[in-house]
Design a protein around this motif. Structure first.
Motif, PDB file in Angstrom:
ATOM      1  N   GLU A  64       0.827  -1.207   0.000  1.00  0.00           N
ATOM      2  CA  GLU A  64       0.000   0.000   0.000  1.00  0.00           C
ATOM      3  C   GLU A  64       0.866   1.264   0.000  1.00  0.00           C
ATOM      4  O   GLU A  64       0.581   2.232  -0.690  1.00  0.00           O
ATOM      5  CB  GLU A  64      -0.931   0.025   1.230  1.00  0.00           C
ATOM      6  N   VAL A  65       1.933   1.243   0.801  1.00  0.00           N
ATOM      7  CA  VAL A  65       2.818   2.411   0.868  1.00  0.00           C
ATOM      8  C   VAL A  65       3.437   2.679  -0.503  1.00  0.00           C
ATOM      9  O   VAL A  65       3.527   3.822  -0.952  1.00  0.00           O
ATOM     10  CB  VAL A  65       3.918   2.220   1.941  1.00  0.00           C
ATOM     11  N   SER A  66       3.811   1.618  -1.211  1.00  0.00           N
ATOM     12  CA  SER A  66       4.417   1.861  -2.522  1.00  0.00           C
ATOM     13  C   SER A  66       3.370   2.312  -3.549  1.00  0.00           C
ATOM     14  O   SER A  66       3.694   3.068  -4.461  1.00  0.00           O
ATOM     15  CB  SER A  66       5.189   0.629  -3.012  1.00  0.00           C
ATOM     16  N   ALA A 154       4.346   8.752   2.680  1.00  0.00           N
ATOM     17  CA  ALA A 154       3.472   7.688   2.181  1.00  0.00           C
ATOM     18  C   ALA A 154       3.190   6.675   3.293  1.00  0.00           C
ATOM     19  O   ALA A 154       2.055   6.239   3.504  1.00  0.00           O
ATOM     20  CB  ALA A 154       4.098   7.004   0.980  1.00  0.00           C
ATOM     21  N   ASP A 155       4.249   6.311   4.033  1.00  0.00           N
ATOM     22  CA  ASP A 155       4.149   5.371   5.145  1.00  0.00           C
ATOM     23  C   ASP A 155       3.177   5.917   6.194  1.00  0.00           C
ATOM     24  O   ASP A 155       2.262   5.235   6.662  1.00  0.00           O
ATOM     25  CB  ASP A 155       5.554   5.182   5.733  1.00  0.00           C
ATOM     26  N   ARG A 156       3.369   7.205   6.547  1.00  0.00           N
ATOM     27  CA  ARG A 156       2.524   7.823   7.560  1.00  0.00           C
ATOM     28  C   ARG A 156       1.062   7.890   7.100  1.00  0.00           C
ATOM     29  O   ARG A 156       0.147   7.649   7.863  1.00  0.00           O
ATOM     30  CB  ARG A 156       3.085   9.213   7.883  1.00  0.00           C
ATOM     31  N   LEU A 157       0.869   8.194   5.820  1.00  0.00           N
ATOM     32  CA  LEU A 157      -0.508   8.283   5.310  1.00  0.00           C
ATOM     33  C   LEU A 157      -1.208   6.928   5.432  1.00  0.00           C
ATOM     34  O   LEU A 157      -2.347   6.844   5.864  1.00  0.00           O
ATOM     35  CB  LEU A 157      -0.516   8.759   3.849  1.00  0.00           C
ATOM     36  N   HIS A 158      -0.495   5.857   5.080  1.00  0.00           N
ATOM     37  CA  HIS A 158      -1.132   4.546   5.204  1.00  0.00           C
ATOM     38  C   HIS A 158      -1.397   4.194   6.668  1.00  0.00           C
ATOM     39  O   HIS A 158      -2.430   3.622   6.998  1.00  0.00           O
ATOM     40  CB  HIS A 158      -0.311   3.449   4.522  1.00  0.00           C
TER      41      HIS A 158
END
Ligand code: MN
Length: 740
Positions: A64-66, A154-158
């Motif tokens: 998901e992060v990618s 991106a990591d934080r958003l997921h």
């Protein structure tokens, strides 16, 4: 694919992997695809058997992060690989050397950065103010390669998207960090979509009721809005086509968080927020024509609808500091409503949505144009590399740099500089050169002489005046806005003080010699106290200013001789310990002790924070202010969010007891049409129907309308909600709000 998954999970994973390949398609060739496949296989293998809190297989998270990194931020193959592998070194047996061997040193170094950040963020057992120091480290690590920041976002958003699976106190901590650091970072990097989604999710977890009610209202009004937009854009479309422009036009709804901010700022209900949506015109044109085409579209739009001349924003001629380019205008619709229209080219639109990465992509064909974002990152790096900066000060300075809007000013030779809004001559001088800042005495702005604290405006031409005799002063700090100027001034003052202390030491030692006192530390400490200084250094500093004379030393020497310093030393040197403040606190706290539930023991007392006055029913958090005392804030209190982000480890999740006859102070704001008898209607509800204890009522008539504030004591949020709904029913009353 094996990886210890059920058939259903395998199917789901395959679906998400295909999604990833789809979103990264524009940037990948066959070789890239092979590398992505290799990274995916490694991640799936490494995280085999691991699950997230939600029960999902862990591998879903890096995939998901990618997808976010590729699809929403527009990052390329290297970043996609790093996103897939971002938790591998942190959580599994694979090492950086393994990664480096398989994917090369660049991938390894980005993952190293991401792993370091994870280590810092997760280590919440650290002492109180280390949280601030942690942020500094995070930023320092991220500034090494901008891709580290972008993947981290991106990591934080997921993680925010899946936050419901975390325990409540973690949710608040993560939300606070997001609103304090990550959302502003996304904003500064021009990632509007990421920033808005983060802010909406923060709202969802800090103010669930607000989030729910706005979401509901957006759904209810969706149909009407769609119709309105259709009617509104029809004539614009026709005219744009006639002008031979290749374009798309669409209506965009504002984020929930920005609707809420507007409601708060203007004190209006949802129904009165006029710019719930904006119209976006995206022009598809060759890069050499894009500016002209945007202005062409502007002239078409304003021929159809009358614009408000004061609301034209031209970010095409001078882009925002984060790279944003567009024309904004507000026009009057046929229905008598103001509508905002944003006009951009396809390239500008991509920069606006994907921010930095898109910038990067278009950079080659836009050579020669100064990239202010690169400048900004450079500034941040400079700031971060200064080891002496105090971590907390640094955070404040940094936040300022993140949030401020920019102005554009010119040097004497016509070179353009951008500075945050409200910058002064001091900021400008330091932006040119530290030496110039330190010696600055004033400036000529547009050929007119101005003082140091003069606030600059966009378009000003500035020539700094300096003198060798000048030195930075404490009060400059009040006049400086930029982090760079502030930290340089602090450093110069510190340096000055260090030199003064050195001079003062010589003076004191010389005087000690004159009266034959031996300059041992105990004696010096005693002498410092004798003169009213707290430390030896402070004594030296006072001496350097000529405030310690030989007479004082002589009289000290006499006392010293007569009684011996030991006796002198034993005298307690207390400075109001156990004074008024602490008794005050316990007084305030005791009567409320029983109204809060805390999982630990009951010896803890509470202070109800003055800034947000929480009452039972509110979401609250407690901060450990001393060993036995908690300070209770509303979870959405801006102070709480700030403290939370800095001292997350001192937070305690607390809950109200349900039954309580204890009352809490709160306030209501009310307004409406001023008609005869309305005051008695209101006070009847307040006094008779609810038997409330009112502390103060203040109603002011403003022509036809009135506004008022009521301060009163209630038991809990149900109590106040009930009251508000009764007040809303009074004829003439238009708005009733609980004060924040
Ligand atoms: Mn992660």
């Amino acid at each position: 694919m094996e990886f210890g998954l059920t058939d259903m999970e395998k199917k789901e994973l395959l679906k998400r992997y295909r999604m990833l390949l789809k979103v990264c398609k524009p940037v990948t060739d066959a070789k890239d695809k092979r590398l992505i496949r290799k990274a995916f296989n490694l991640a799936a293998e490494a995280h085999k058997g691991m699950r997230r809190r939600s029960g999902e297989p862990y591998i879903f998270h890096p995939v998901e992060v990618s997808i976010i990194a590729a699809g929403e931020i527009g990052l390329g193959t290297t970043s996609i690989i790093c996103a897939l592998l971002h938790d591998v070194v942190e959580d599994t047996d694979y090492t950086l050397e393994d990664i480096s061997g398989m994917f090369g040193p660049k991938v390894a170094s980005i993952i190293d950065g991401l792993t370091k950040i994870a280590g810092i963020v997760n280590n919440s057992e650290l002492g109180p103010s280390l949280q601030a120091e942690n942020f500094r480290k995070i930023l320092l690590t991220m500034a090494e390669d901008v891709r580290v920041i972008l993947i981290k976002l991106a990591d934080r958003l997921h993680n925010m998207r899946t936050l419901e699976h975390m325990p409540p106190d973690k949710r608040l901590k993560i939300s606070s960090e997001t609103s304090f650091l990550f959302a502003p970072l996304a904003h500064r990097l021009g990632l509007y979509a990421v920033k808005s989604e983060m802010e909406d999710l923060v709202l969802k977890y800090t103010e669930p009721e607000v989030f729910e009610s706005i979401t509901k209202k957006l759904i209810e009004t969706d149909e009407d809005r769609r119709k309105f937009i259709q009617q509104f854009i029809k004539p614009v479309e026709d005219q744009l086509r006639r002008a031979d422009l290749n374009f798309t036009i669409l209506g965009r709804t504002k984020s929930i968080n920005s609707i809420w901010n507007k409601m708060l700022k203007k004190k209006i209900p949802f129904e009165e927020v006029y710019d719930i949506f904006a119209i976006r015109v995206i022009i598809n044109s060759e890069s050499e024509n894009e500016r002209i085409d945007c202005w062409k579209a502007y002239s078409v739009v304003t021929q159809v609808y009358t614009p408000n001349p004061e609301r034209l924003r031209d970010w095409i001629s001078v882009p925002k500091g984060n790279g944003y380019e567009a024309l904004h205008t507000t026009v009057m619709s046929d229905a008598g409503k103001w509508v905002e229209i944003q006009i951009r080219s396809v390239r500008m639109n991509e920069v606006a949505e994907k921010g930095y990465a898109a910038h990067w992509k278009y950079k080659e064909d836009r050579d020669g144009i100064e990239n202010s974002l690169d400048d900004w990152l450079k500034k941040i790096r400079e700031l971060l590399q200064r080891p002496e900066a105090n971590a907390l000060d640094f955070l404040d300075d940094f936040k300022l740099t993140l949030f401020t809007d920019e102005i554009f000013v010119f040097t004497r030779t016509g070179e353009m500089r951008n500075l945050p809004k409200d910058s002064t001559v001091i900021d400008f001088a330091y932006s040119i050169h530290t030496g110039l800042g330190n010696k600055c005495i004033g400036a000529k702005v547009n050929h007119k002489l101005v003082p140091l604290n003069h606030v600059l405006k966009s378009g000003d031409q500035v020539e700094v005046l300096s003198s060798e005799k000048q030195a930075p002063k404490e009060e400059w700090l009040q006049n400086a806005v930029t982090a760079k100027a502030k930290s340089q001034i602090k450093q110069a003052i510190k340096e000055d003080r260090r030199k003064a202390i050195e001079r003062g030491r010589e003076i004191v030692l010389r005087m000690f010699g004159q009266v034959k006192l031996s300059p041992e530390d105990v004696v010096l400490t005693e002498f410092a106290r004798y003169t009213g200084s707290l430390t030896i250094n402070e004594l030296y500093f006072e001496a350097s200013k000529g405030k310690i004379d030989i007479k004082t030393v002589k009289s000290f020497a006499t006392v010293h001789d007569r009684s011996g310093w030991l006796q002198y030393l034993r005298k307690p040197f207390l400075r109001g310990k156990g004074g008024a403040a602490s008794t005050n606190e316990s007084k305030k706290a005791t009567p409320r002790r029983k109204t809060l539930d805390l999982n630990t023991d009951n010896k803890i007392s509470y202070i109800i924070a003055d800034c947000c006055n929480p009452i039972p029913g509110d979401e609250v958090v407690g901060f450990v202010v001393s060993e036995n005392t908690l300070e209770i804030h509303r979870a959405n209190c801006s102070n709480a969010i700030r403290i939370n982000a800095r001292y997350g480890d001192r937070i305690k999740k607390v809950q109200w007891n349900s039954a309580s006859d204890i009352v809490f102070k709160t306030g209501i704001q009310i307004s409406g049409i001023d008609k005869i008898g309305i005051l008695s209607d209101i006070s009847r509800i307040l006094s008779e129907e609810n038997q409330l204890n009112i502390s103060s009522i203040y109603l002011e008539s403003k022509g036809e309308t009135f506004e008022g504030k009521i301060t009163l004591f209630v038991n809990d949020t149900d109590h106040i909600k009930n009251l508000i709904s009764q007040l809303r029913k009074v004829e003439g009353v238009e708005r009733v709000f609980r004060m924040r």
